[in-house]
Design an enzyme around this catalytic site. Structure first.
Site, PDB file in Angstrom:
ATOM      1  CE  LYS B 173      -3.549  -2.649   2.310  1.00 45.62           C
ATOM      2  NZ  LYS B 173      -3.358  -3.555   1.186  1.00 45.62           N
ATOM      3  CE1 TYR B 210      13.925  -1.246   0.589  1.00 43.25           C
ATOM      4  CE2 TYR B 210      15.341  -3.138   0.228  1.00 43.25           C
ATOM      5  CZ  TYR B 210      14.442  -2.454   1.016  1.00 43.25           C
ATOM      6  OH  TYR B 210      14.069  -2.966   2.234  1.00 43.25           O
TER       7      TYR B 210
END
Lengths: 255, 255
Positions: B173, B210
């Site tokens: 989310k 990342y």
């Protein structure tokens, strides 16, 4: 990044045998002490030599001023709670017994089997205040920079060693061990749970050295780094960055 | 070690749809704030969940007491100069505007496309002092633990993120992004040069996340760790450890 136990390199052709060079079979006295602001010029040179060794001079931005400001701020925190530098010095005469309220210098001696030519002996002459009493003979040979880290699994601090470096002409004499041992011993004194650092995977000599020192190399973990422009992008008001997209419409739903 | 952007897992069969579960199409309000000693029970549970996820519970030794003593000492250092915990909370009603002299909480809202069942909503009810004013609705959803590190090449501090974790039912989310962004933004506010953390090389979802956040994964570096008995060995007087052996005789030459 750490560069201890660097693969040994042949002495530079430019190395000059100074009168002060250590004769074979002699004894050298070693001292590990907390660095001070006076040591910044040497620390700067040592970091630069490490960058040269790692072929990373394009990443080297440190100046003596920036090092002094960040490592030795005007109101320093208590010893070992922030960035800490251990400086390694060598001398042909014993170091005086000194007291330091934060850290008692570690004094040892090593036996030299082969002569050491230190072409940079004068540039690395120690700036320690007590150096006069030993005839200006002490030279800075290396350093370790470390700071506290934290293990949530252990709920304990530890130390992370950012750099451990010994100048080329002093390698393979156990001096890297002295520096690493000094950090590890300090960690145990403080009840810390871990000492960690990183190594390049191709540096098999360093890996063998570290394993001999009791360390385990963790094969699965990789370092992630956010720096430069990618980091600066977060300096803008974070509401300008879309964090939350609708799974259905791919529309930005940031507040 | 970091576990953000953990590979999504299907909801546990034991998950119970509580009355408080979030209906589809609703808005959730998020807050990132500095954790306090009152949050230790939740932090402890979150770290344990991370250990379970990483299958490393055999390394989990933290207790609420040891966490409180090390993360929230009686005389804490200035904010962000030592171990720091950002706590992520969610609420179905807006968080009150609060002031914190050290860090202004980051308030956002997210749109929920699918219902969220939080089977642990009661155990993770926020302990924040201002929670009463919003009807006890706020739940702790995750945390990030980080502390300063230092780059000698940049001569600048940075942040190292030891853990970044979002509870299973709140993953996918954008909440991991919120936490990571909060640390990166704080780093830029302080003029820091880098934010670093580690990731398991098999966690391709995390690596992709990342990289999307602007981070580079450094392929060549490996972590070395000295811990447990191997570290304790350095607690003995270091003169008992042989550092220096003669190259000729293999004899201990330690002073």
């Amino acid at each position: 990044m750490a560069a201890a136990a660097a693969p040994p390199q042949p002495p530079s052709a430019a190395a000059i045998t100074l009168p002060e060079s250590t004769p074979s079979g002699d004894t050298l006295f070693t001292r590990i002490r907390l660095a001070t602001r006076d040591d910044v010029p040497h620390i700067h040179k040592l970091i630069h030599q490490m960058a040269v060794f790692e072929r990373l001079t394009h990443l080297f931005e440190a100046t003596t001023d920036s090092l002094a400001a960040t490592l030795f701020p005007p109101n320093p925190p208590p010893s070992f709670t922030s960035f800490t530098v251990f400086l390694l010095e060598l001398s042909s005469v014993p170091f005086p017994a000194t007291t330091d309220r934060n850290f008692a210098p570690i004094l040892k001696s090593i036996h030299i089997d082969l002569p050491i030519d230190d072409p940079e002996r004068r540039e690395f002459r120690s700036n320690a205040g007590d150096v006069q009493t030993i005839g200006n003979d002490a030279a800075v040979a290396g350093f370790a920079l470390f700071f506290p880290n934290y293990s949530t699994f252990l709920a304990k601090p530890g130390f992370y060693i950012e750099d451990i470096f010994v100048r080329e002409c002093y390698r393979r004499k156990g001096l890297g061990k002295l520096l690493l041992s000094a950090v590890a011993t300090q960690a145990t004194k403080m009840g810390y749970g871990r000492v960690e650092w990183v190594v390049l995977d191709w540096n098999v000599n360093a890996i063998a050295f570290y394993e001999q020192m009791g360390a385990k190399v963790l094969p699965e973990w990789r370092i992630c780094r956010l720096t430069g422009e990618a980091l600066e992008a977060y300096a803008t008001d974070s509401s300008h960055i879309c964090f939350i997209k609708s799974l259905q419409s791919d529309k930005c739903l940031c507040s």
